[in-house]
Design a protein around this motif. Structure first.
Motif, PDB file in Angstrom:
ATOM      1  N   LYS A 172       0.825  -1.218   0.000  1.00  0.00           N
ATOM      2  CA  LYS A 172       0.000   0.000   0.000  1.00  0.00           C
ATOM      3  C   LYS A 172       0.852   1.258   0.000  1.00  0.00           C
ATOM      4  CE  LYS A 172      -1.904   1.368   3.821  1.00  0.00           C
ATOM      5  NZ  LYS A 172      -2.779   1.485   5.022  1.00  0.00           N
ATOM      6  N   TRP A 173       1.917   1.286   0.798  1.00  0.00           N
ATOM      7  CA  TRP A 173       2.723   2.496   0.909  1.00  0.00           C
ATOM      8  C   TRP A 173       3.498   2.761  -0.372  1.00  0.00           C
ATOM      9  CZ3 TRP A 173       0.661   5.114   4.395  1.00  0.00           C
ATOM     10  CH2 TRP A 173       0.193   4.534   5.570  1.00  0.00           C
ATOM     11  N   ALA A 174       3.926   1.706  -1.040  1.00  0.00           N
ATOM     12  CA  ALA A 174       4.611   1.902  -2.321  1.00  0.00           C
ATOM     13  C   ALA A 174       3.655   2.479  -3.364  1.00  0.00           C
ATOM     14  CB  ALA A 174       5.205   0.581  -2.813  1.00  0.00           C
ATOM     15  N   MET A 175       2.419   2.001  -3.371  1.00  0.00           N
ATOM     16  CA  MET A 175       1.439   2.496  -4.342  1.00  0.00           C
ATOM     17  C   MET A 175       1.046   3.946  -4.048  1.00  0.00           C
ATOM     18  SD  MET A 175       0.918   0.115  -6.547  1.00  0.00           S
ATOM     19  CE  MET A 175       2.695  -0.123  -6.353  1.00  0.00           C
ATOM     20  N   VAL A 176       0.875   4.264  -2.758  1.00  0.00           N
ATOM     21  CA  VAL A 176       0.521   5.644  -2.391  1.00  0.00           C
ATOM     22  C   VAL A 176       1.653   6.596  -2.760  1.00  0.00           C
ATOM     23  CG1 VAL A 176       0.075   7.181  -0.442  1.00  0.00           C
ATOM     24  CG2 VAL A 176      -1.079   4.969  -0.568  1.00  0.00           C
ATOM     25  N   SER A 177       2.886   6.205  -2.451  1.00  0.00           N
ATOM     26  CA  SER A 177       4.039   7.057  -2.773  1.00  0.00           C
ATOM     27  C   SER A 177       4.177   7.241  -4.280  1.00  0.00           C
ATOM     28  CB  SER A 177       5.318   6.433  -2.200  1.00  0.00           C
ATOM     29  OG  SER A 177       5.229   6.271  -0.802  1.00  0.00           O
ATOM     30  N   THR A 178       3.930   6.175  -5.036  1.00  0.00           N
ATOM     31  CA  THR A 178       4.018   6.260  -6.490  1.00  0.00           C
ATOM     32  C   THR A 178       2.960   7.195  -7.056  1.00  0.00           C
ATOM     33  OG1 THR A 178       4.955   4.039  -6.662  1.00  0.00           O
ATOM     34  CG2 THR A 178       3.905   4.936  -8.634  1.00  0.00           C
ATOM     35  N   MET A 179       1.748   7.130  -6.521  1.00  0.00           N
ATOM     36  CA  MET A 179       0.684   8.002  -7.011  1.00  0.00           C
ATOM     37  C   MET A 179       0.959   9.464  -6.661  1.00  0.00           C
ATOM     38  SD  MET A 179      -1.216   6.289  -8.848  1.00  0.00           S
ATOM     39  CE  MET A 179      -2.290   7.677  -9.181  1.00  0.00           C
ATOM     40  N   ASN A 235      11.484   4.888  -1.895  1.00  0.00           N
ATOM     41  CA  ASN A 235      12.585   3.968  -1.612  1.00  0.00           C
ATOM     42  C   ASN A 235      12.502   3.349  -0.225  1.00  0.00           C
ATOM     43  OD1 ASN A 235      14.836   3.956  -3.854  1.00  0.00           O
ATOM     44  ND2 ASN A 235      14.018   6.036  -3.788  1.00  0.00           N
ATOM     45  N   ASN A 236      11.843   4.034   0.705  1.00  0.00           N
ATOM     46  CA  ASN A 236      11.694   3.482   2.047  1.00  0.00           C
ATOM     47  C   ASN A 236      10.438   2.631   2.214  1.00  0.00           C
ATOM     48  OD1 ASN A 236      14.042   4.491   3.329  1.00  0.00           O
ATOM     49  ND2 ASN A 236      13.109   6.509   3.478  1.00  0.00           N
ATOM     50  N   SER A 237       9.640   2.525   1.162  1.00  0.00           N
ATOM     51  CA  SER A 237       8.410   1.732   1.254  1.00  0.00           C
ATOM     52  C   SER A 237       8.645   0.257   0.946  1.00  0.00           C
ATOM     53  CB  SER A 237       7.351   2.285   0.291  1.00  0.00           C
ATOM     54  OG  SER A 237       7.784   2.138  -1.058  1.00  0.00           O
ATOM     55  N   GLN A 278      13.930  -4.733  -3.530  1.00  0.00           N
ATOM     56  CA  GLN A 278      12.846  -4.299  -4.412  1.00  0.00           C
ATOM     57  C   GLN A 278      12.973  -2.847  -4.866  1.00  0.00           C
ATOM     58  OE1 GLN A 278       9.250  -5.377  -2.099  1.00  0.00           O
ATOM     59  NE2 GLN A 278       8.704  -6.658  -3.842  1.00  0.00           N
ATOM     60  N   ARG A 279      14.043  -2.179  -4.496  1.00  0.00           N
ATOM     61  CA  ARG A 279      14.161  -0.758  -4.823  1.00  0.00           C
ATOM     62  C   ARG A 279      14.277  -0.527  -6.323  1.00  0.00           C
ATOM     63  NH1 ARG A 279      18.116   1.199   0.130  1.00  0.00           N
ATOM     64  NH2 ARG A 279      16.487   1.175   1.730  1.00  0.00           N
ATOM     65  N   GLY A 280      14.978  -1.395  -7.004  1.00  0.00           N
ATOM     66  CA  GLY A 280      15.057  -1.257  -8.454  1.00  0.00           C
ATOM     67  C   GLY A 280      13.698  -1.394  -9.106  1.00  0.00           C
ATOM     68  N   VAL A 299      10.650  -0.929  -7.675  1.00  0.00           N
ATOM     69  CA  VAL A 299       9.723   0.145  -7.332  1.00  0.00           C
ATOM     70  C   VAL A 299      10.114   1.447  -8.033  1.00  0.00           C
ATOM     71  CG1 VAL A 299      10.896   1.006  -5.255  1.00  0.00           C
ATOM     72  CG2 VAL A 299       8.430   1.170  -5.421  1.00  0.00           C
ATOM     73  N   ASN A 300      11.406   1.691  -8.204  1.00  0.00           N
ATOM     74  CA  ASN A 300      11.808   2.911  -8.916  1.00  0.00           C
ATOM     75  C   ASN A 300      11.450   2.836 -10.396  1.00  0.00           C
ATOM     76  OD1 ASN A 300      13.468   5.042  -7.298  1.00  0.00           O
ATOM     77  ND2 ASN A 300      14.135   3.079  -6.482  1.00  0.00           N
ATOM     78  N   GLY A 301      11.649   1.670 -11.009  1.00  0.00           N
ATOM     79  CA  GLY A 301      11.253   1.516 -12.403  1.00  0.00           C
ATOM     80  C   GLY A 301       9.756   1.656 -12.592  1.00  0.00           C
ATOM     81  N   PHE A 302       8.993   1.061 -11.667  1.00  0.00           N
ATOM     82  CA  PHE A 302       7.531   1.134 -11.741  1.00  0.00           C
ATOM     83  C   PHE A 302       7.050   2.566 -11.560  1.00  0.00           C
ATOM     84  CE2 PHE A 302       3.418   1.064  -9.504  1.00  0.00           C
ATOM     85  CZ  PHE A 302       2.651   0.394 -10.436  1.00  0.00           C
ATOM     86  N   SER A 303       7.590   3.262 -10.564  1.00  0.00           N
ATOM     87  CA  SER A 303       7.141   4.637 -10.296  1.00  0.00           C
ATOM     88  C   SER A 303       7.514   5.572 -11.436  1.00  0.00           C
ATOM     89  CB  SER A 303       7.741   5.144  -8.979  1.00  0.00           C
ATOM     90  OG  SER A 303       9.156   5.163  -9.051  1.00  0.00           O
ATOM     91  N   MET A 304       8.684   5.378 -12.022  1.00  0.00           N
ATOM     92  CA  MET A 304       9.081   6.215 -13.154  1.00  0.00           C
ATOM     93  C   MET A 304       8.170   5.982 -14.360  1.00  0.00           C
ATOM     94  SD  MET A 304      11.594   8.207 -12.430  1.00  0.00           S
ATOM     95  CE  MET A 304      12.760   8.420 -11.072  1.00  0.00           C
ATOM     96  N   THR A 305       7.753   4.738 -14.557  1.00  0.00           N
ATOM     97  CA  THR A 305       6.863   4.425 -15.675  1.00  0.00           C
ATOM     98  C   THR A 305       5.508   5.108 -15.507  1.00  0.00           C
ATOM     99  OG1 THR A 305       7.950   2.282 -15.979  1.00  0.00           O
ATOM    100  CG2 THR A 305       5.763   2.564 -16.963  1.00  0.00           C
ATOM    101  N   ILE A 306       4.929   4.975 -14.313  1.00  0.00           N
ATOM    102  CA  ILE A 306       3.627   5.592 -14.058  1.00  0.00           C
ATOM    103  C   ILE A 306       3.727   7.116 -14.129  1.00  0.00           C
ATOM    104  CG2 ILE A 306       1.726   5.810 -12.425  1.00  0.00           C
ATOM    105  CD1 ILE A 306       2.020   3.038 -13.658  1.00  0.00           C
ATOM    106  N   ALA A 307       4.811   7.669 -13.554  1.00  0.00           N
ATOM    107  CA  ALA A 307       4.979   9.120 -13.586  1.00  0.00           C
ATOM    108  C   ALA A 307       5.167   9.631 -15.012  1.00  0.00           C
ATOM    109  CB  ALA A 307       6.172   9.523 -12.724  1.00  0.00           C
ATOM    110  N   SER A 308       5.821   8.844 -15.865  1.00  0.00           N
ATOM    111  CA  SER A 308       6.015   9.269 -17.258  1.00  0.00           C
ATOM    112  C   SER A 308       4.684   9.381 -17.994  1.00  0.00           C
ATOM    113  CB  SER A 308       6.934   8.283 -17.980  1.00  0.00           C
ATOM    114  OG  SER A 308       8.228   8.282 -17.405  1.00  0.00           O
ATOM    115  N   ILE A 309       3.754   8.487 -17.661  1.00  0.00           N
ATOM    116  CA  ILE A 309       2.420   8.566 -18.267  1.00  0.00           C
ATOM    117  C   ILE A 309       1.733   9.870 -17.855  1.00  0.00           C
ATOM    118  CG2 ILE A 309       0.144   7.479 -18.364  1.00  0.00           C
ATOM    119  CD1 ILE A 309       1.544   4.792 -17.934  1.00  0.00           C
TER     120      ILE A 309
END
Length: 256
Positions: free
Chosen positions: A81-88, A214-216, A221-223, A225-235
């Motif tokens: 949940k925290w990774a998804m919230v931070s990514t959003m 990165n702390n979530s 898994q940091r690689g 989560v960073n790749g996933f967040s960058m992908t969503i943010a690019s959209i």
């Protein structure tokens, strides 16, 4: 114009390769011993008790969790949940930051009777350059101190709380423009202060979201989560210019 950022990117990459250490150390498979299938002999146990055999490293390697497959790692990430919230949060802020960066030159270029400042491209570039210098200094000196005192969660809240009213107040820089439509020192001061504060508070928000992302998750898994967040943010960044131009054109049509 693109030569300067390309040169900076090259120098930054060169320095990163030479001086930045790897943070995720991987042990070669050949260095990991298989877990013994039979219990240790009495002589081995006695030697361990006497301290003649150091099994600390072996126990750490045996206790180390096995790496997950790509599918299992992504599934675990999507359930975090925290990774998804931070990514959003990072994606939403990327959207608004891209929208502002795309609209600011168009708004500053617009004529005074359309609510703009009537600046030419040279003056717009100058204003962005000055705010970038202010951002670089504050990012290097003040932001780390602020985050050390506030923490990244409170730092994000403070940055977001300050950025929101600035978004609403920034168009009122037009009010400092005299009736003849020519920017004065007061107009420039209002523009540069507002633009610099916007960039500084955005830097506080982005730095906080990077830390939250990165702390979530665990180090392994940091690689992902960073790749996933960058992908969503690019959209979201891709949507920024499209939405911004449509809204700006609509505001000019309605005389807002």
């Amino acid at each position: 114009p693109l030569l300067a950022p390309a040169l900076f990117a090259f120098v930054g990459t060169f320095l990163a390769i030479l001086y930045i250490p790897e943070t995720l150390h991987k042990t070669p498979d050949s260095a990991i011993e298989e877990e013994p299938t039979s219990p240790p002999t009495s002589s081995t146990t006695e030697m361990e008790e006497l301290g003649e055999i150091d099994t600390t490293g072996t126990k750490e390697m045996l206790d180390r969790p096995k790496p997950q497959s790509a599918a299992a790692s992504m599934k675990s990430l999507l359930q975090n949940k925290w990774a998804m919230v931070s990514t959003m949060l990072y994606s939403i802020w990327s959207f608004q930051d891209t929208l502002f960066n795309e609209l600011h030159p168009v708004w500053a270029l617009a004529l005074a009777h359309h609510g703009g400042l009537g600046l030419n491209s040279t003056k717009i570039g100058l204003s962005i350059s000055v705010s970038a210098v202010v951002l670089a200094v504050v990012q290097a000196l003040a932001v780390p101190i602020a985050l050390n005192r506030l923490g990244y969660t409170k730092g994000f809240r403070v940055g977001a709380f300050l950025t929101t009213p600035m978004w609403l107040a920034f168009p009122f820089v037009h009010m400092f423009l005299p009736s003849n439509g020519k920017p004065t020192a007061t107009t420039w001061a209002a523009l540069l202060v507002g633009l610099s504060l916007m960039k500084v508070t955005n830097a506080l928000v982005f730095t906080s979201t990077f830390l939250m992302i990165n702390n979530s998750v665990t180090k392994a898994q940091r690689g992902t989560v960073n790749g996933f967040s960058m992908t969503i943010a690019s959209i979201f960044k891709g949507l920024g210019p499209s939405v911004g131009t449509v809204v700006f054109a609509w505001s000019l049509e309605k005389g807002l």
